[in-house]
Design an enzyme around this catalytic site. Structure first.
Site, PDB file in Angstrom:
ATOM      1  N   ALA B  78       0.881  -1.166   0.000  1.00 27.61           N
ATOM      2  CA  ALA B  78       0.000   0.000   0.000  1.00 27.61           C
ATOM      3  C   ALA B  78       0.916   1.212   0.000  1.00 27.61           C
ATOM      4  O   ALA B  78       1.256   1.777   1.043  1.00 27.61           O
ATOM      5  CB  ALA B  78      -0.928   0.005   1.210  1.00 27.61           C
ATOM      6  N   LEU B  81       0.323   5.560  -4.251  1.00 33.04           N
ATOM      7  CA  LEU B  81       0.579   6.411  -5.420  1.00 33.04           C
ATOM      8  C   LEU B  81       1.364   7.669  -5.090  1.00 33.04           C
ATOM      9  O   LEU B  81       1.043   8.768  -5.554  1.00 33.04           O
ATOM     10  CB  LEU B  81      -0.738   6.741  -6.143  1.00 33.04           C
ATOM     11  CG  LEU B  81      -1.379   5.529  -6.839  1.00 33.04           C
ATOM     12  CD1 LEU B  81      -2.778   5.861  -7.354  1.00 33.04           C
ATOM     13  CD2 LEU B  81      -0.517   5.023  -7.989  1.00 33.04           C
ATOM     14  N   CYS B 138      -6.234   1.151  -8.572  1.00 27.58           N
ATOM     15  CA  CYS B 138      -5.355   1.170  -7.405  1.00 27.58           C
ATOM     16  C   CYS B 138      -6.191   0.970  -6.142  1.00 27.58           C
ATOM     17  O   CYS B 138      -7.105   1.753  -5.871  1.00 27.58           O
ATOM     18  CB  CYS B 138      -4.572   2.468  -7.301  1.00 27.58           C
ATOM     19  SG  CYS B 138      -3.535   2.468  -5.816  1.00 27.58           S
ATOM     20  N   LYS B 173      -6.307   0.003 -17.062  1.00 26.18           N
ATOM     21  CA  LYS B 173      -5.752  -1.129 -16.304  1.00 26.18           C
ATOM     22  C   LYS B 173      -6.843  -1.663 -15.397  1.00 26.18           C
ATOM     23  O   LYS B 173      -7.290  -0.978 -14.473  1.00 26.18           O
ATOM     24  CB  LYS B 173      -4.542  -0.679 -15.498  1.00 26.18           C
ATOM     25  CG  LYS B 173      -3.816  -1.818 -14.787  1.00 26.18           C
ATOM     26  CD  LYS B 173      -2.503  -1.320 -14.197  1.00 26.18           C
ATOM     27  CE  LYS B 173      -1.699  -2.441 -13.570  1.00 26.18           C
ATOM     28  NZ  LYS B 173      -0.392  -1.949 -13.065  1.00 26.18           N
ATOM     29  N   GLY B 251       0.798 -10.230 -14.084  1.00 29.32           N
ATOM     30  CA  GLY B 251       0.562 -10.960 -12.851  1.00 29.32           C
ATOM     31  C   GLY B 251       1.665 -11.955 -12.545  1.00 29.32           C
ATOM     32  O   GLY B 251       1.617 -13.103 -12.973  1.00 29.32           O
ATOM     33  N   GLY B 273       6.113  -7.040 -13.333  1.00 24.39           N
ATOM     34  CA  GLY B 273       5.884  -6.102 -12.234  1.00 24.39           C
ATOM     35  C   GLY B 273       6.796  -6.351 -11.054  1.00 24.39           C
ATOM     36  O   GLY B 273       7.952  -5.917 -11.020  1.00 24.39           O
TER      37      GLY B 273
END
Lengths: 275, 313
Positions: B78, B81, B138, B173, B251, B273
């Site tokens: 978390a 952003l 998000c 996304k 993923g 990612g």
């Protein structure tokens, strides 16, 4: 052994060339990695075993010693969680992914300054390398504290290196009983020249040292150790609140790329600060 | 050599709408900074492109720490952003990024539809931005984010607004935190999207049993990494059958075979990612694996692989 001067980081699959157990969860691990062997005191490397199973992330380890002549570096390690345990369990000859050297190290003192280092627990590691950089001058002294004698596994190694030491333990089983800041405070007012403080260890200890430094207006650097994911400034997991002089409010700065060493006056501590 | 030459090396080039990528490997948003952070560790010109950290109009501080926790084969985060804002990106990062010869996809964020459109407009005006990925998924912000990505009407509206604000390829996304991802893929297609990225992180919760508090300061977080791969491959497969626009699979990709799973399931390109954090130079290994696969299976180009899953009837 040779100390060189930093350089860009590189990711290498490299061999563990030497493993020395220090008892309990502690060990010294020496790897071959040319770039990290040129690390500055206070820099770190991100390490994971070549075969890491379900463990995704590397863990950060402070560089305890380097030898740029042989291209080797050593970490002092305590197995505390799954990630550090996986590195702890490596055997000589096995390989690990090592990315480094990373971050900014300690700034060098002026020739007229007296260096006082404060290491708590496994946070003492970078001061072994820093002491080598400082020799033969300016004068330096290391305060090394832990919970008990068993939690001061690096004493013999530091003594072997001729580093002037003052020990303390929470339970009094070695050195002075109590916090490392106990013997530190009186020592700051003894001796010639102005003092420069360096601290690395548990956050509460660094917070206390930063407070002592602030009260006495002593310059102080702390090596912060938040949970780190990548070491290269991309995950933004390891941010710390830093108040830069020209900025209106503190900002979240990644400790990996902007630290881990910070001027303690800039750090906004979660405990409230500077004490 | 001509493309028909049997001895020609297989082509890894792919097309996502008007966007041409030299290979199907992209670095996912939030795992490669703004590109420059990793440029000393990976040659960006060997990637199909990079997707920037999410950008709002203004700079943002993000969440308190702890922000990350490792879970089995996964990472719960978390971050919230944290970012420099679109203007700072355009002024101070983009000019330096252009020298790296890779496709630059800006991840567009907003707390309102108007903000999404404005960020998209500013990004589109800047030279050197090749496409826009819309962050409607998000899970770690209190306003916007996943709220747009879990309501098909809001998804449609934000994609349509960005579509109107930009001539660049628009790639929403998708959030995996929905019952039926095909509904959202269709909403994006109907709103004029050129492709969809599939998927963002799964909402998760990790607990410190001693303190009985969440391991993350924000509370819940987004789960990524190999732990989510079969879920993401399944959703890529579902989305690919529901829409005609290309899918970018995401993923837990950690090896060439992982990327191949997404492509066979129906993706045209993929994003790496979480593995960027531990293996910043993993792209060369994946690319070599893809080439080897194409050669072994006698395929001339990687696009021919997309959606070739032999699923039991």
């Amino acid at each position: 052994m040779t100390v060189a001067s930093g350089g860009p980081p590189l990711d290498r699959l490299c061999a563990l060339v030497k493993r020395e157990s220090l008892g309990g969860a502690y060990a010294l691990l020496t790897f071959e990695h040319e770039e990290v062997s040129r690390a500055l005191a206070g820099q770190f490397a991100m390490i994971q075993p070549e075969i890491s199973g379900d463990l995704l992330l590397r863990r950060p380890f402070s560089i305890m010693d380097v030898d740029s002549a042989t291209g080797r570096f050593t970490i002092f390690l305590k197995a505390v969680g799954a990630g550090s345990k996986a590195v702890f369990d490596l055997r000589a000859g096995e390989r690990a992914r090592v990315l480094g050297p990373l971050g900014h190290g300690f700034s060098l003192p002026a020739a007229s300054e007296r260096v006082v280092m404060v290491g708590g627990g496994y946070g003492v590691a970078p001061f072994a390398l820093f002491s080598r950089v400082l020799k033969p001058s300016p004068p330096f002294h290391l305060f090394y504290g832990g919970r008990s004698a068993a939690e001061l596994p690096l004493v013999r190694e530091l003594e072997r290196r001729g580093i002037p030491l003052t020990l303390s333990t929470d339970d009094g089983t070695r050195g002075e009983k109590g916090r490392v800041t106990g013997p530190l405070v009186p020592a700051l007012s003894v001796g010639e020249g102005t003092v420069r403080l360096y601290a690395c260890g548990p956050e509460a200890m660094m917070h206390a040292v930063a407070g002592i430094a602030a009260e006495r207006e002593i310059p102080c650097e702390v090596s912060l150790d938040p949970w780190m994911g990548c070491g290269i400034g991309t995950c933004l997991g390891c941010v710390v609140k830093i108040q830069e002089p020209g900025e209106g409010r503190p900002r979240n700065r990644p400790a990996c790329t902007e630290g881990p060493v910070f001027d303690s006056r800039r750090v906004i501590w979660p405990q409230g600060g500077p004490a | 050599m001509t493309p028909d030459d049997p001895a020609a090396a297989p082509s890894l080039g792919v097309r996502i709408g008007a966007l041409t990528l030299k290979n199907p490997l992209l670095a996912a948003s939030g795992t490669c900074g703004y590109g420059l952070e990793i440029a000393h560790l990976v040659d960006l010109s060997t990637l199909g492109g990079i997707v920037t950290k999410g950008l709002y109009l203004a700079a943002r501080d993000g969440c308190e720490v702890p922000r990350i926790a490792e879970t089995p084969a996964g990472l719960l985060n978390a971050i919230g952003l944290q970012g420099i804002g679109i203007r700072a990106f355009v002024e101070s990062v983009l000019p330096r990024l252009q020298a790296h010869n890779t496709a630059v996809i800006v991840n567009v964020c907003g707390e309102t539809i108007e903000e999404y459109a404005e960020v998209a407009r500013l990004a589109s005006q800047a030279p050197g931005v090749h496409a826009l990925e819309i962050n409607i998924s998000c899970p770690n912000v209190k306003t916007g984010g996943i709220a747009f990505g879990t309501d098909p009407v809001m998804t449609h509206d934000v994609v349509a607004a960005v579509r109107r604000a930009s001539r660049l390829p628009v790639i929403p996304k998708l959030s995996p935190n929905v019952t039926d991802i095909t509904v959202f893929a269709r909403a994006c297609e109907e709103a004029g999207a050129d492709a969809v990225s599939c998927v963002n992180t799964f909402l998760g919760l990790a607990i410190d049993v001693e303190s009985r508090k969440p391991k993350l300061a924000f509370g819940t977080g987004g789960l990524s990494g190999p732990a989510i791969r079969p879920l993401a491959v399944r959703m890529t497969w579902q989305a690919a059958r529901a829409v005609k626009i290309p899918i970018i699979g995401i993923g837990g990709i950690a090896a060439a075979n992982d990327a191949l799973e997404f492509l066979i399931a129906g993706a045209t390109a993929v994003q790496v990612g979480t593995l960027n954090f531990s293996r910043p130079n993993i792209y060369a290994e994946i690319e070599a694996g893809l080439r080897d696969y194409l050669t072994r299976h006698d395929l001339k180009n990687i696009q021919a692989l997309s959606g070739t899953l032999q699923y039991p009837r």
